[in-house]
Scaffold this active site. Structure first.
Site, PDB file in Angstrom:
ATOM      1  N   ARG A 281       0.503 -44.407 -51.840  1.00 18.67           N
ATOM      2  CA  ARG A 281       0.731 -45.831 -51.600  1.00 18.67           C
ATOM      3  C   ARG A 281       1.215 -46.582 -52.838  1.00 18.67           C
ATOM      4  NH1 ARG A 281      -2.449 -48.382 -47.643  1.00 18.67           N
ATOM      5  NH2 ARG A 281      -3.944 -46.691 -47.888  1.00 18.67           N
ATOM      6  N   CYS A 347       2.872 -52.533 -24.280  1.00 17.09           N
ATOM      7  CA  CYS A 347       1.918 -52.991 -23.257  1.00 17.09           C
ATOM      8  C   CYS A 347       0.478 -52.692 -23.651  1.00 17.09           C
ATOM      9  CB  CYS A 347       2.264 -52.348 -21.934  1.00 17.09           C
ATOM     10  SG  CYS A 347       3.939 -52.752 -21.483  1.00 17.09           S
ATOM     11  N   GLU A 348       0.062 -53.231 -24.769  1.00 21.06           N
ATOM     12  CA  GLU A 348      -1.332 -53.110 -25.200  1.00 21.06           C
ATOM     13  C   GLU A 348      -1.665 -54.365 -25.997  1.00 21.06           C
ATOM     14  OE1 GLU A 348      -3.181 -49.756 -26.441  1.00 21.06           O
ATOM     15  OE2 GLU A 348      -1.668 -48.337 -25.727  1.00 21.06           O
TER      16      GLU A 348
HETATM   17  N1  LLP Z   1      -4.503 -37.012 -51.707  1.00 20.21           N
HETATM   18  C1  LLP Z   1      -5.149 -36.747 -50.568  1.00 20.21           C
HETATM   19  C2  LLP Z   1      -5.888 -35.488 -50.447  1.00 20.21           C
HETATM   20  C3  LLP Z   1      -5.120 -37.669 -49.509  1.00 20.21           C
HETATM   21  O1  LLP Z   1      -5.775 -37.393 -48.379  1.00 20.21           O
HETATM   22  C4  LLP Z   1      -4.397 -38.877 -49.648  1.00 20.21           C
HETATM   23  C5  LLP Z   1      -4.344 -39.858 -48.555  1.00 20.21           C
HETATM   24  C6  LLP Z   1      -3.712 -39.104 -50.861  1.00 20.21           C
HETATM   25  C7  LLP Z   1      -3.792 -38.161 -51.871  1.00 20.21           C
HETATM   26  C8  LLP Z   1      -2.891 -40.338 -51.101  1.00 20.21           C
HETATM   27  O2  LLP Z   1      -3.628 -41.513 -51.019  1.00 20.21           O
HETATM   28  P1  LLP Z   1      -2.959 -42.902 -51.488  1.00 20.21           P
HETATM   29  O3  LLP Z   1      -2.646 -42.793 -52.951  1.00 20.21           O
HETATM   30  O4  LLP Z   1      -1.723 -43.097 -50.699  1.00 20.21           O
HETATM   31  O5  LLP Z   1      -3.986 -43.892 -51.176  1.00 20.21           O
HETATM   32  N2  LLP Z   1      -2.801 -44.162 -43.222  1.00 20.21           N
HETATM   33  C9  LLP Z   1      -3.713 -44.841 -44.115  1.00 20.21           C
HETATM   34  C10 LLP Z   1      -3.931 -44.082 -45.400  1.00 20.21           C
HETATM   35  C11 LLP Z   1      -4.377 -42.652 -45.181  1.00 20.21           C
HETATM   36  C12 LLP Z   1      -4.576 -41.909 -46.475  1.00 20.21           C
HETATM   37  C13 LLP Z   1      -4.815 -40.474 -46.246  1.00 20.21           C
HETATM   38  N3  LLP Z   1      -4.917 -39.674 -47.436  1.00 20.21           N
HETATM   39  C14 LLP Z   1      -3.198 -46.258 -44.357  1.00 20.21           C
HETATM   40  O6  LLP Z   1      -2.190 -46.636 -43.788  1.00 20.21           O
HETATM   41  O7  LLP Z   1      -3.839 -47.012 -45.083  1.00 20.21           O
END
Ligand code: LLP
Length: 422
Positions: A281, A347-348
């Site tokens: 992110r 439709c939700e």
């Molecule tokens: N490493 C592992 C093992 C992970 O499971 C994840 C994210 C990351 C790194 C990266 O995390 P970040 O730096 O992006 O926070 N869909 C959700 C976020 C799911 C994150 C899953 N794992 C959202 O939209 O907030």
């Protein structure tokens, strides 16, 4: 808009620009809904993180799941990133984007035999192992393929990360990692195998974490394990801290990366372990917006609704996590404001981008931009309601390139077997 994205997404004479291009002209040319990404923002975010971690021997493994477009992987690879992948598909993408195999780490609780074989064949830097069963499977597949599987154990340090429950991962109640009490036994097993090579230790405690404290708690647990193992003669060369570095969506302060780096320096000074981080992110989140056009403005009883042409199938975060995304007009034209729900055509009732949001008044045909949509945006999209997934556009200065064409309904049906229908 968040401060770091301001240089790249900014208003000029009332029009929202992405780098050197007005979003209005991109929407005219490529249609809506569409994601627009700023290349400059992605590279800026990467450079900033690299500079912040410069005192440490660190490899930044971009977490492919955040935005897995090949072009973005390519950009980050050229900038010096390795990759964190969680499936055979993501591994294929990283390799297609030219990743050196020894910059790839493979995480995830459910690696299949085929995925393990693919990782072994590619010679990846390490599997982050999440169970005794997985360790045994990697060993047996490495033996069958006459390879050596390089591994780290992903430890579940049992620390709370103050984030949405769906994206918190480092507590005992979660499926992730190996309990810290059981990690040493797995290391001993790995150390006895001629088909396994121990690289180090990994953890990932959650996503969108805004405070450094949970990282220190996790790190203390991990360093304690590394210390015990060293006393047994098992040395760890890599410490993978995972990702999770939080960014602002609506005025929050981001995770303080300088503080993180400083604390890591202090804690790792006496260690010879190489640091890996797996940010997703923080590299791509503020680099993307979702452009959408207003279809209708309606009032039901006491509530206003702005109905737009993007839906939860295009950007799922508000529906799935109740996430806040700032929504702004692409062309500012109204001084009046309304309080409205911004909703999609699906439709939700869960199909919304904002509830009771105070917005400049809008009319049908106006364009809106949903900000900070570069991470976990397109990758979570679906074809629900037989909606074609949106176009993706990459902007670099005054150049825009369509990097993914909008899907066509015919493509969605192309692999379906309709039967003869009598
Ligand atoms: N490493 C592992 C093992 C992970 O499971 C994840 C994210 C990351 C790194 C990266 O995390 P970040 O730096 O992006 O926070 N869909 C959700 C976020 C799911 C994150 C899953 N794992 C959202 O939209 O907030």
């Amino acid at each position: 808009m968040s401060s770091s994205s301001q240089e790249f997404f900014h208003y000029r004479d009332g029009m929202l620009f992405c780098e050197g291009l007005p979003l209005g002209s991109l929407a005219e040319k490529y249609g809506t809904p569409a994601y627009a990404y700023s290349q400059g923002t992605i590279l800026h975010n990467f450079e900033r993180l690299r500079e912040t971690l410069a005192q440490l021997p660190a490899l930044i493994c971009y977490s492919v799941k955040a935005n897995s477009h090949l072009r973005i992987l390519n950009l980050l690879r050229q900038a010096g990133a390795g990759f964190d992948v969680v499936s055979g598909g993501e591994l294929t993408r990283a390799l297609r984007a030219g990743a050196a195999p020894d910059t790839v780490v493979f995480s995830g609780v459910g690696k299949t035999q085929d995925e393990i074989d693919a990782g072994l064949a590619a010679g990846i830097l390490m599997f982050n192992v999440e169970s005794a069963g997985e360790l045994a499977l990697i060993e047996s597949r490495a033996c069958a393929l006459q390879k050596v599987g390089r591994i780290s154990i992903r430890v579940n340090p049992d620390v709370e990360a103050d984030t949405h429950p769906y994206i918190s991962t480092g507590q005992m109640i979660h499926k992730f990692g190996v309990p810290k009490e059981e990690a040493s036994e797995l290391y001993r097993r790995a150390a006895r195998s001629s088909h396994l090579k121990i690289q180090g230790v990994a953890c990932h405690i959650g996503s969108q974490i805004l405070d450094v404290e949970p990282f220190w708690k996790a790190l203390d647990e991990i360093l304690a394990i590394a210390g015990h193992l060293a006393a047994e003669g098992i040395s760890l060369n890599v410490l993978d801290l995972g990702g999770g570095f939080g960014i602002p969506y609506g005025g929050e302060s981001p995770l303080d990366l300088e503080r993180l780096a400083q604390g890591l320096n202090e804690r790792l000074r006496s260690s010879s372990m190489k640091l890996i981080v797996e940010p997703g992110r923080t590299l791509v989140g503020n680099a993307g917006v979702l452009m959408t056009r207003v279809l209708y403005v309606k009032r039901n009883h006491r509530k206003n609704f702005v109905v737009v042409d993007a839906g939860m199938n295009d950007l799922m975060r508000p529906s799935l996590y109740g996430s806040y995304h700032e929504i702004v007009p692409v062309q500012k034209h109204s001084k009046e404001r309304i309080q409205a729900d911004v909703v999609g055509p699906i439709c939700e009732s869960g199909d919304f981008f904002a509830h009771d949001r105070n917005l400049p008044s809008v009319d049908p045909g106006d364009l809106l931009a949903v900000l900070t949509a570069g991470a976990y945006g397109f990758v979570l999209s679906s074809n629900y309601n037989t909606r074609t997934r949106p176009a993706e556009i990459l902007v670099n200065g005054a150049q825009a390139e369509l990097i993914r064409a909008r899907e066509k309904v015919e493509e969605l049906m192309a692999t379906e077997e309709p039967g003869t229908g009598q």
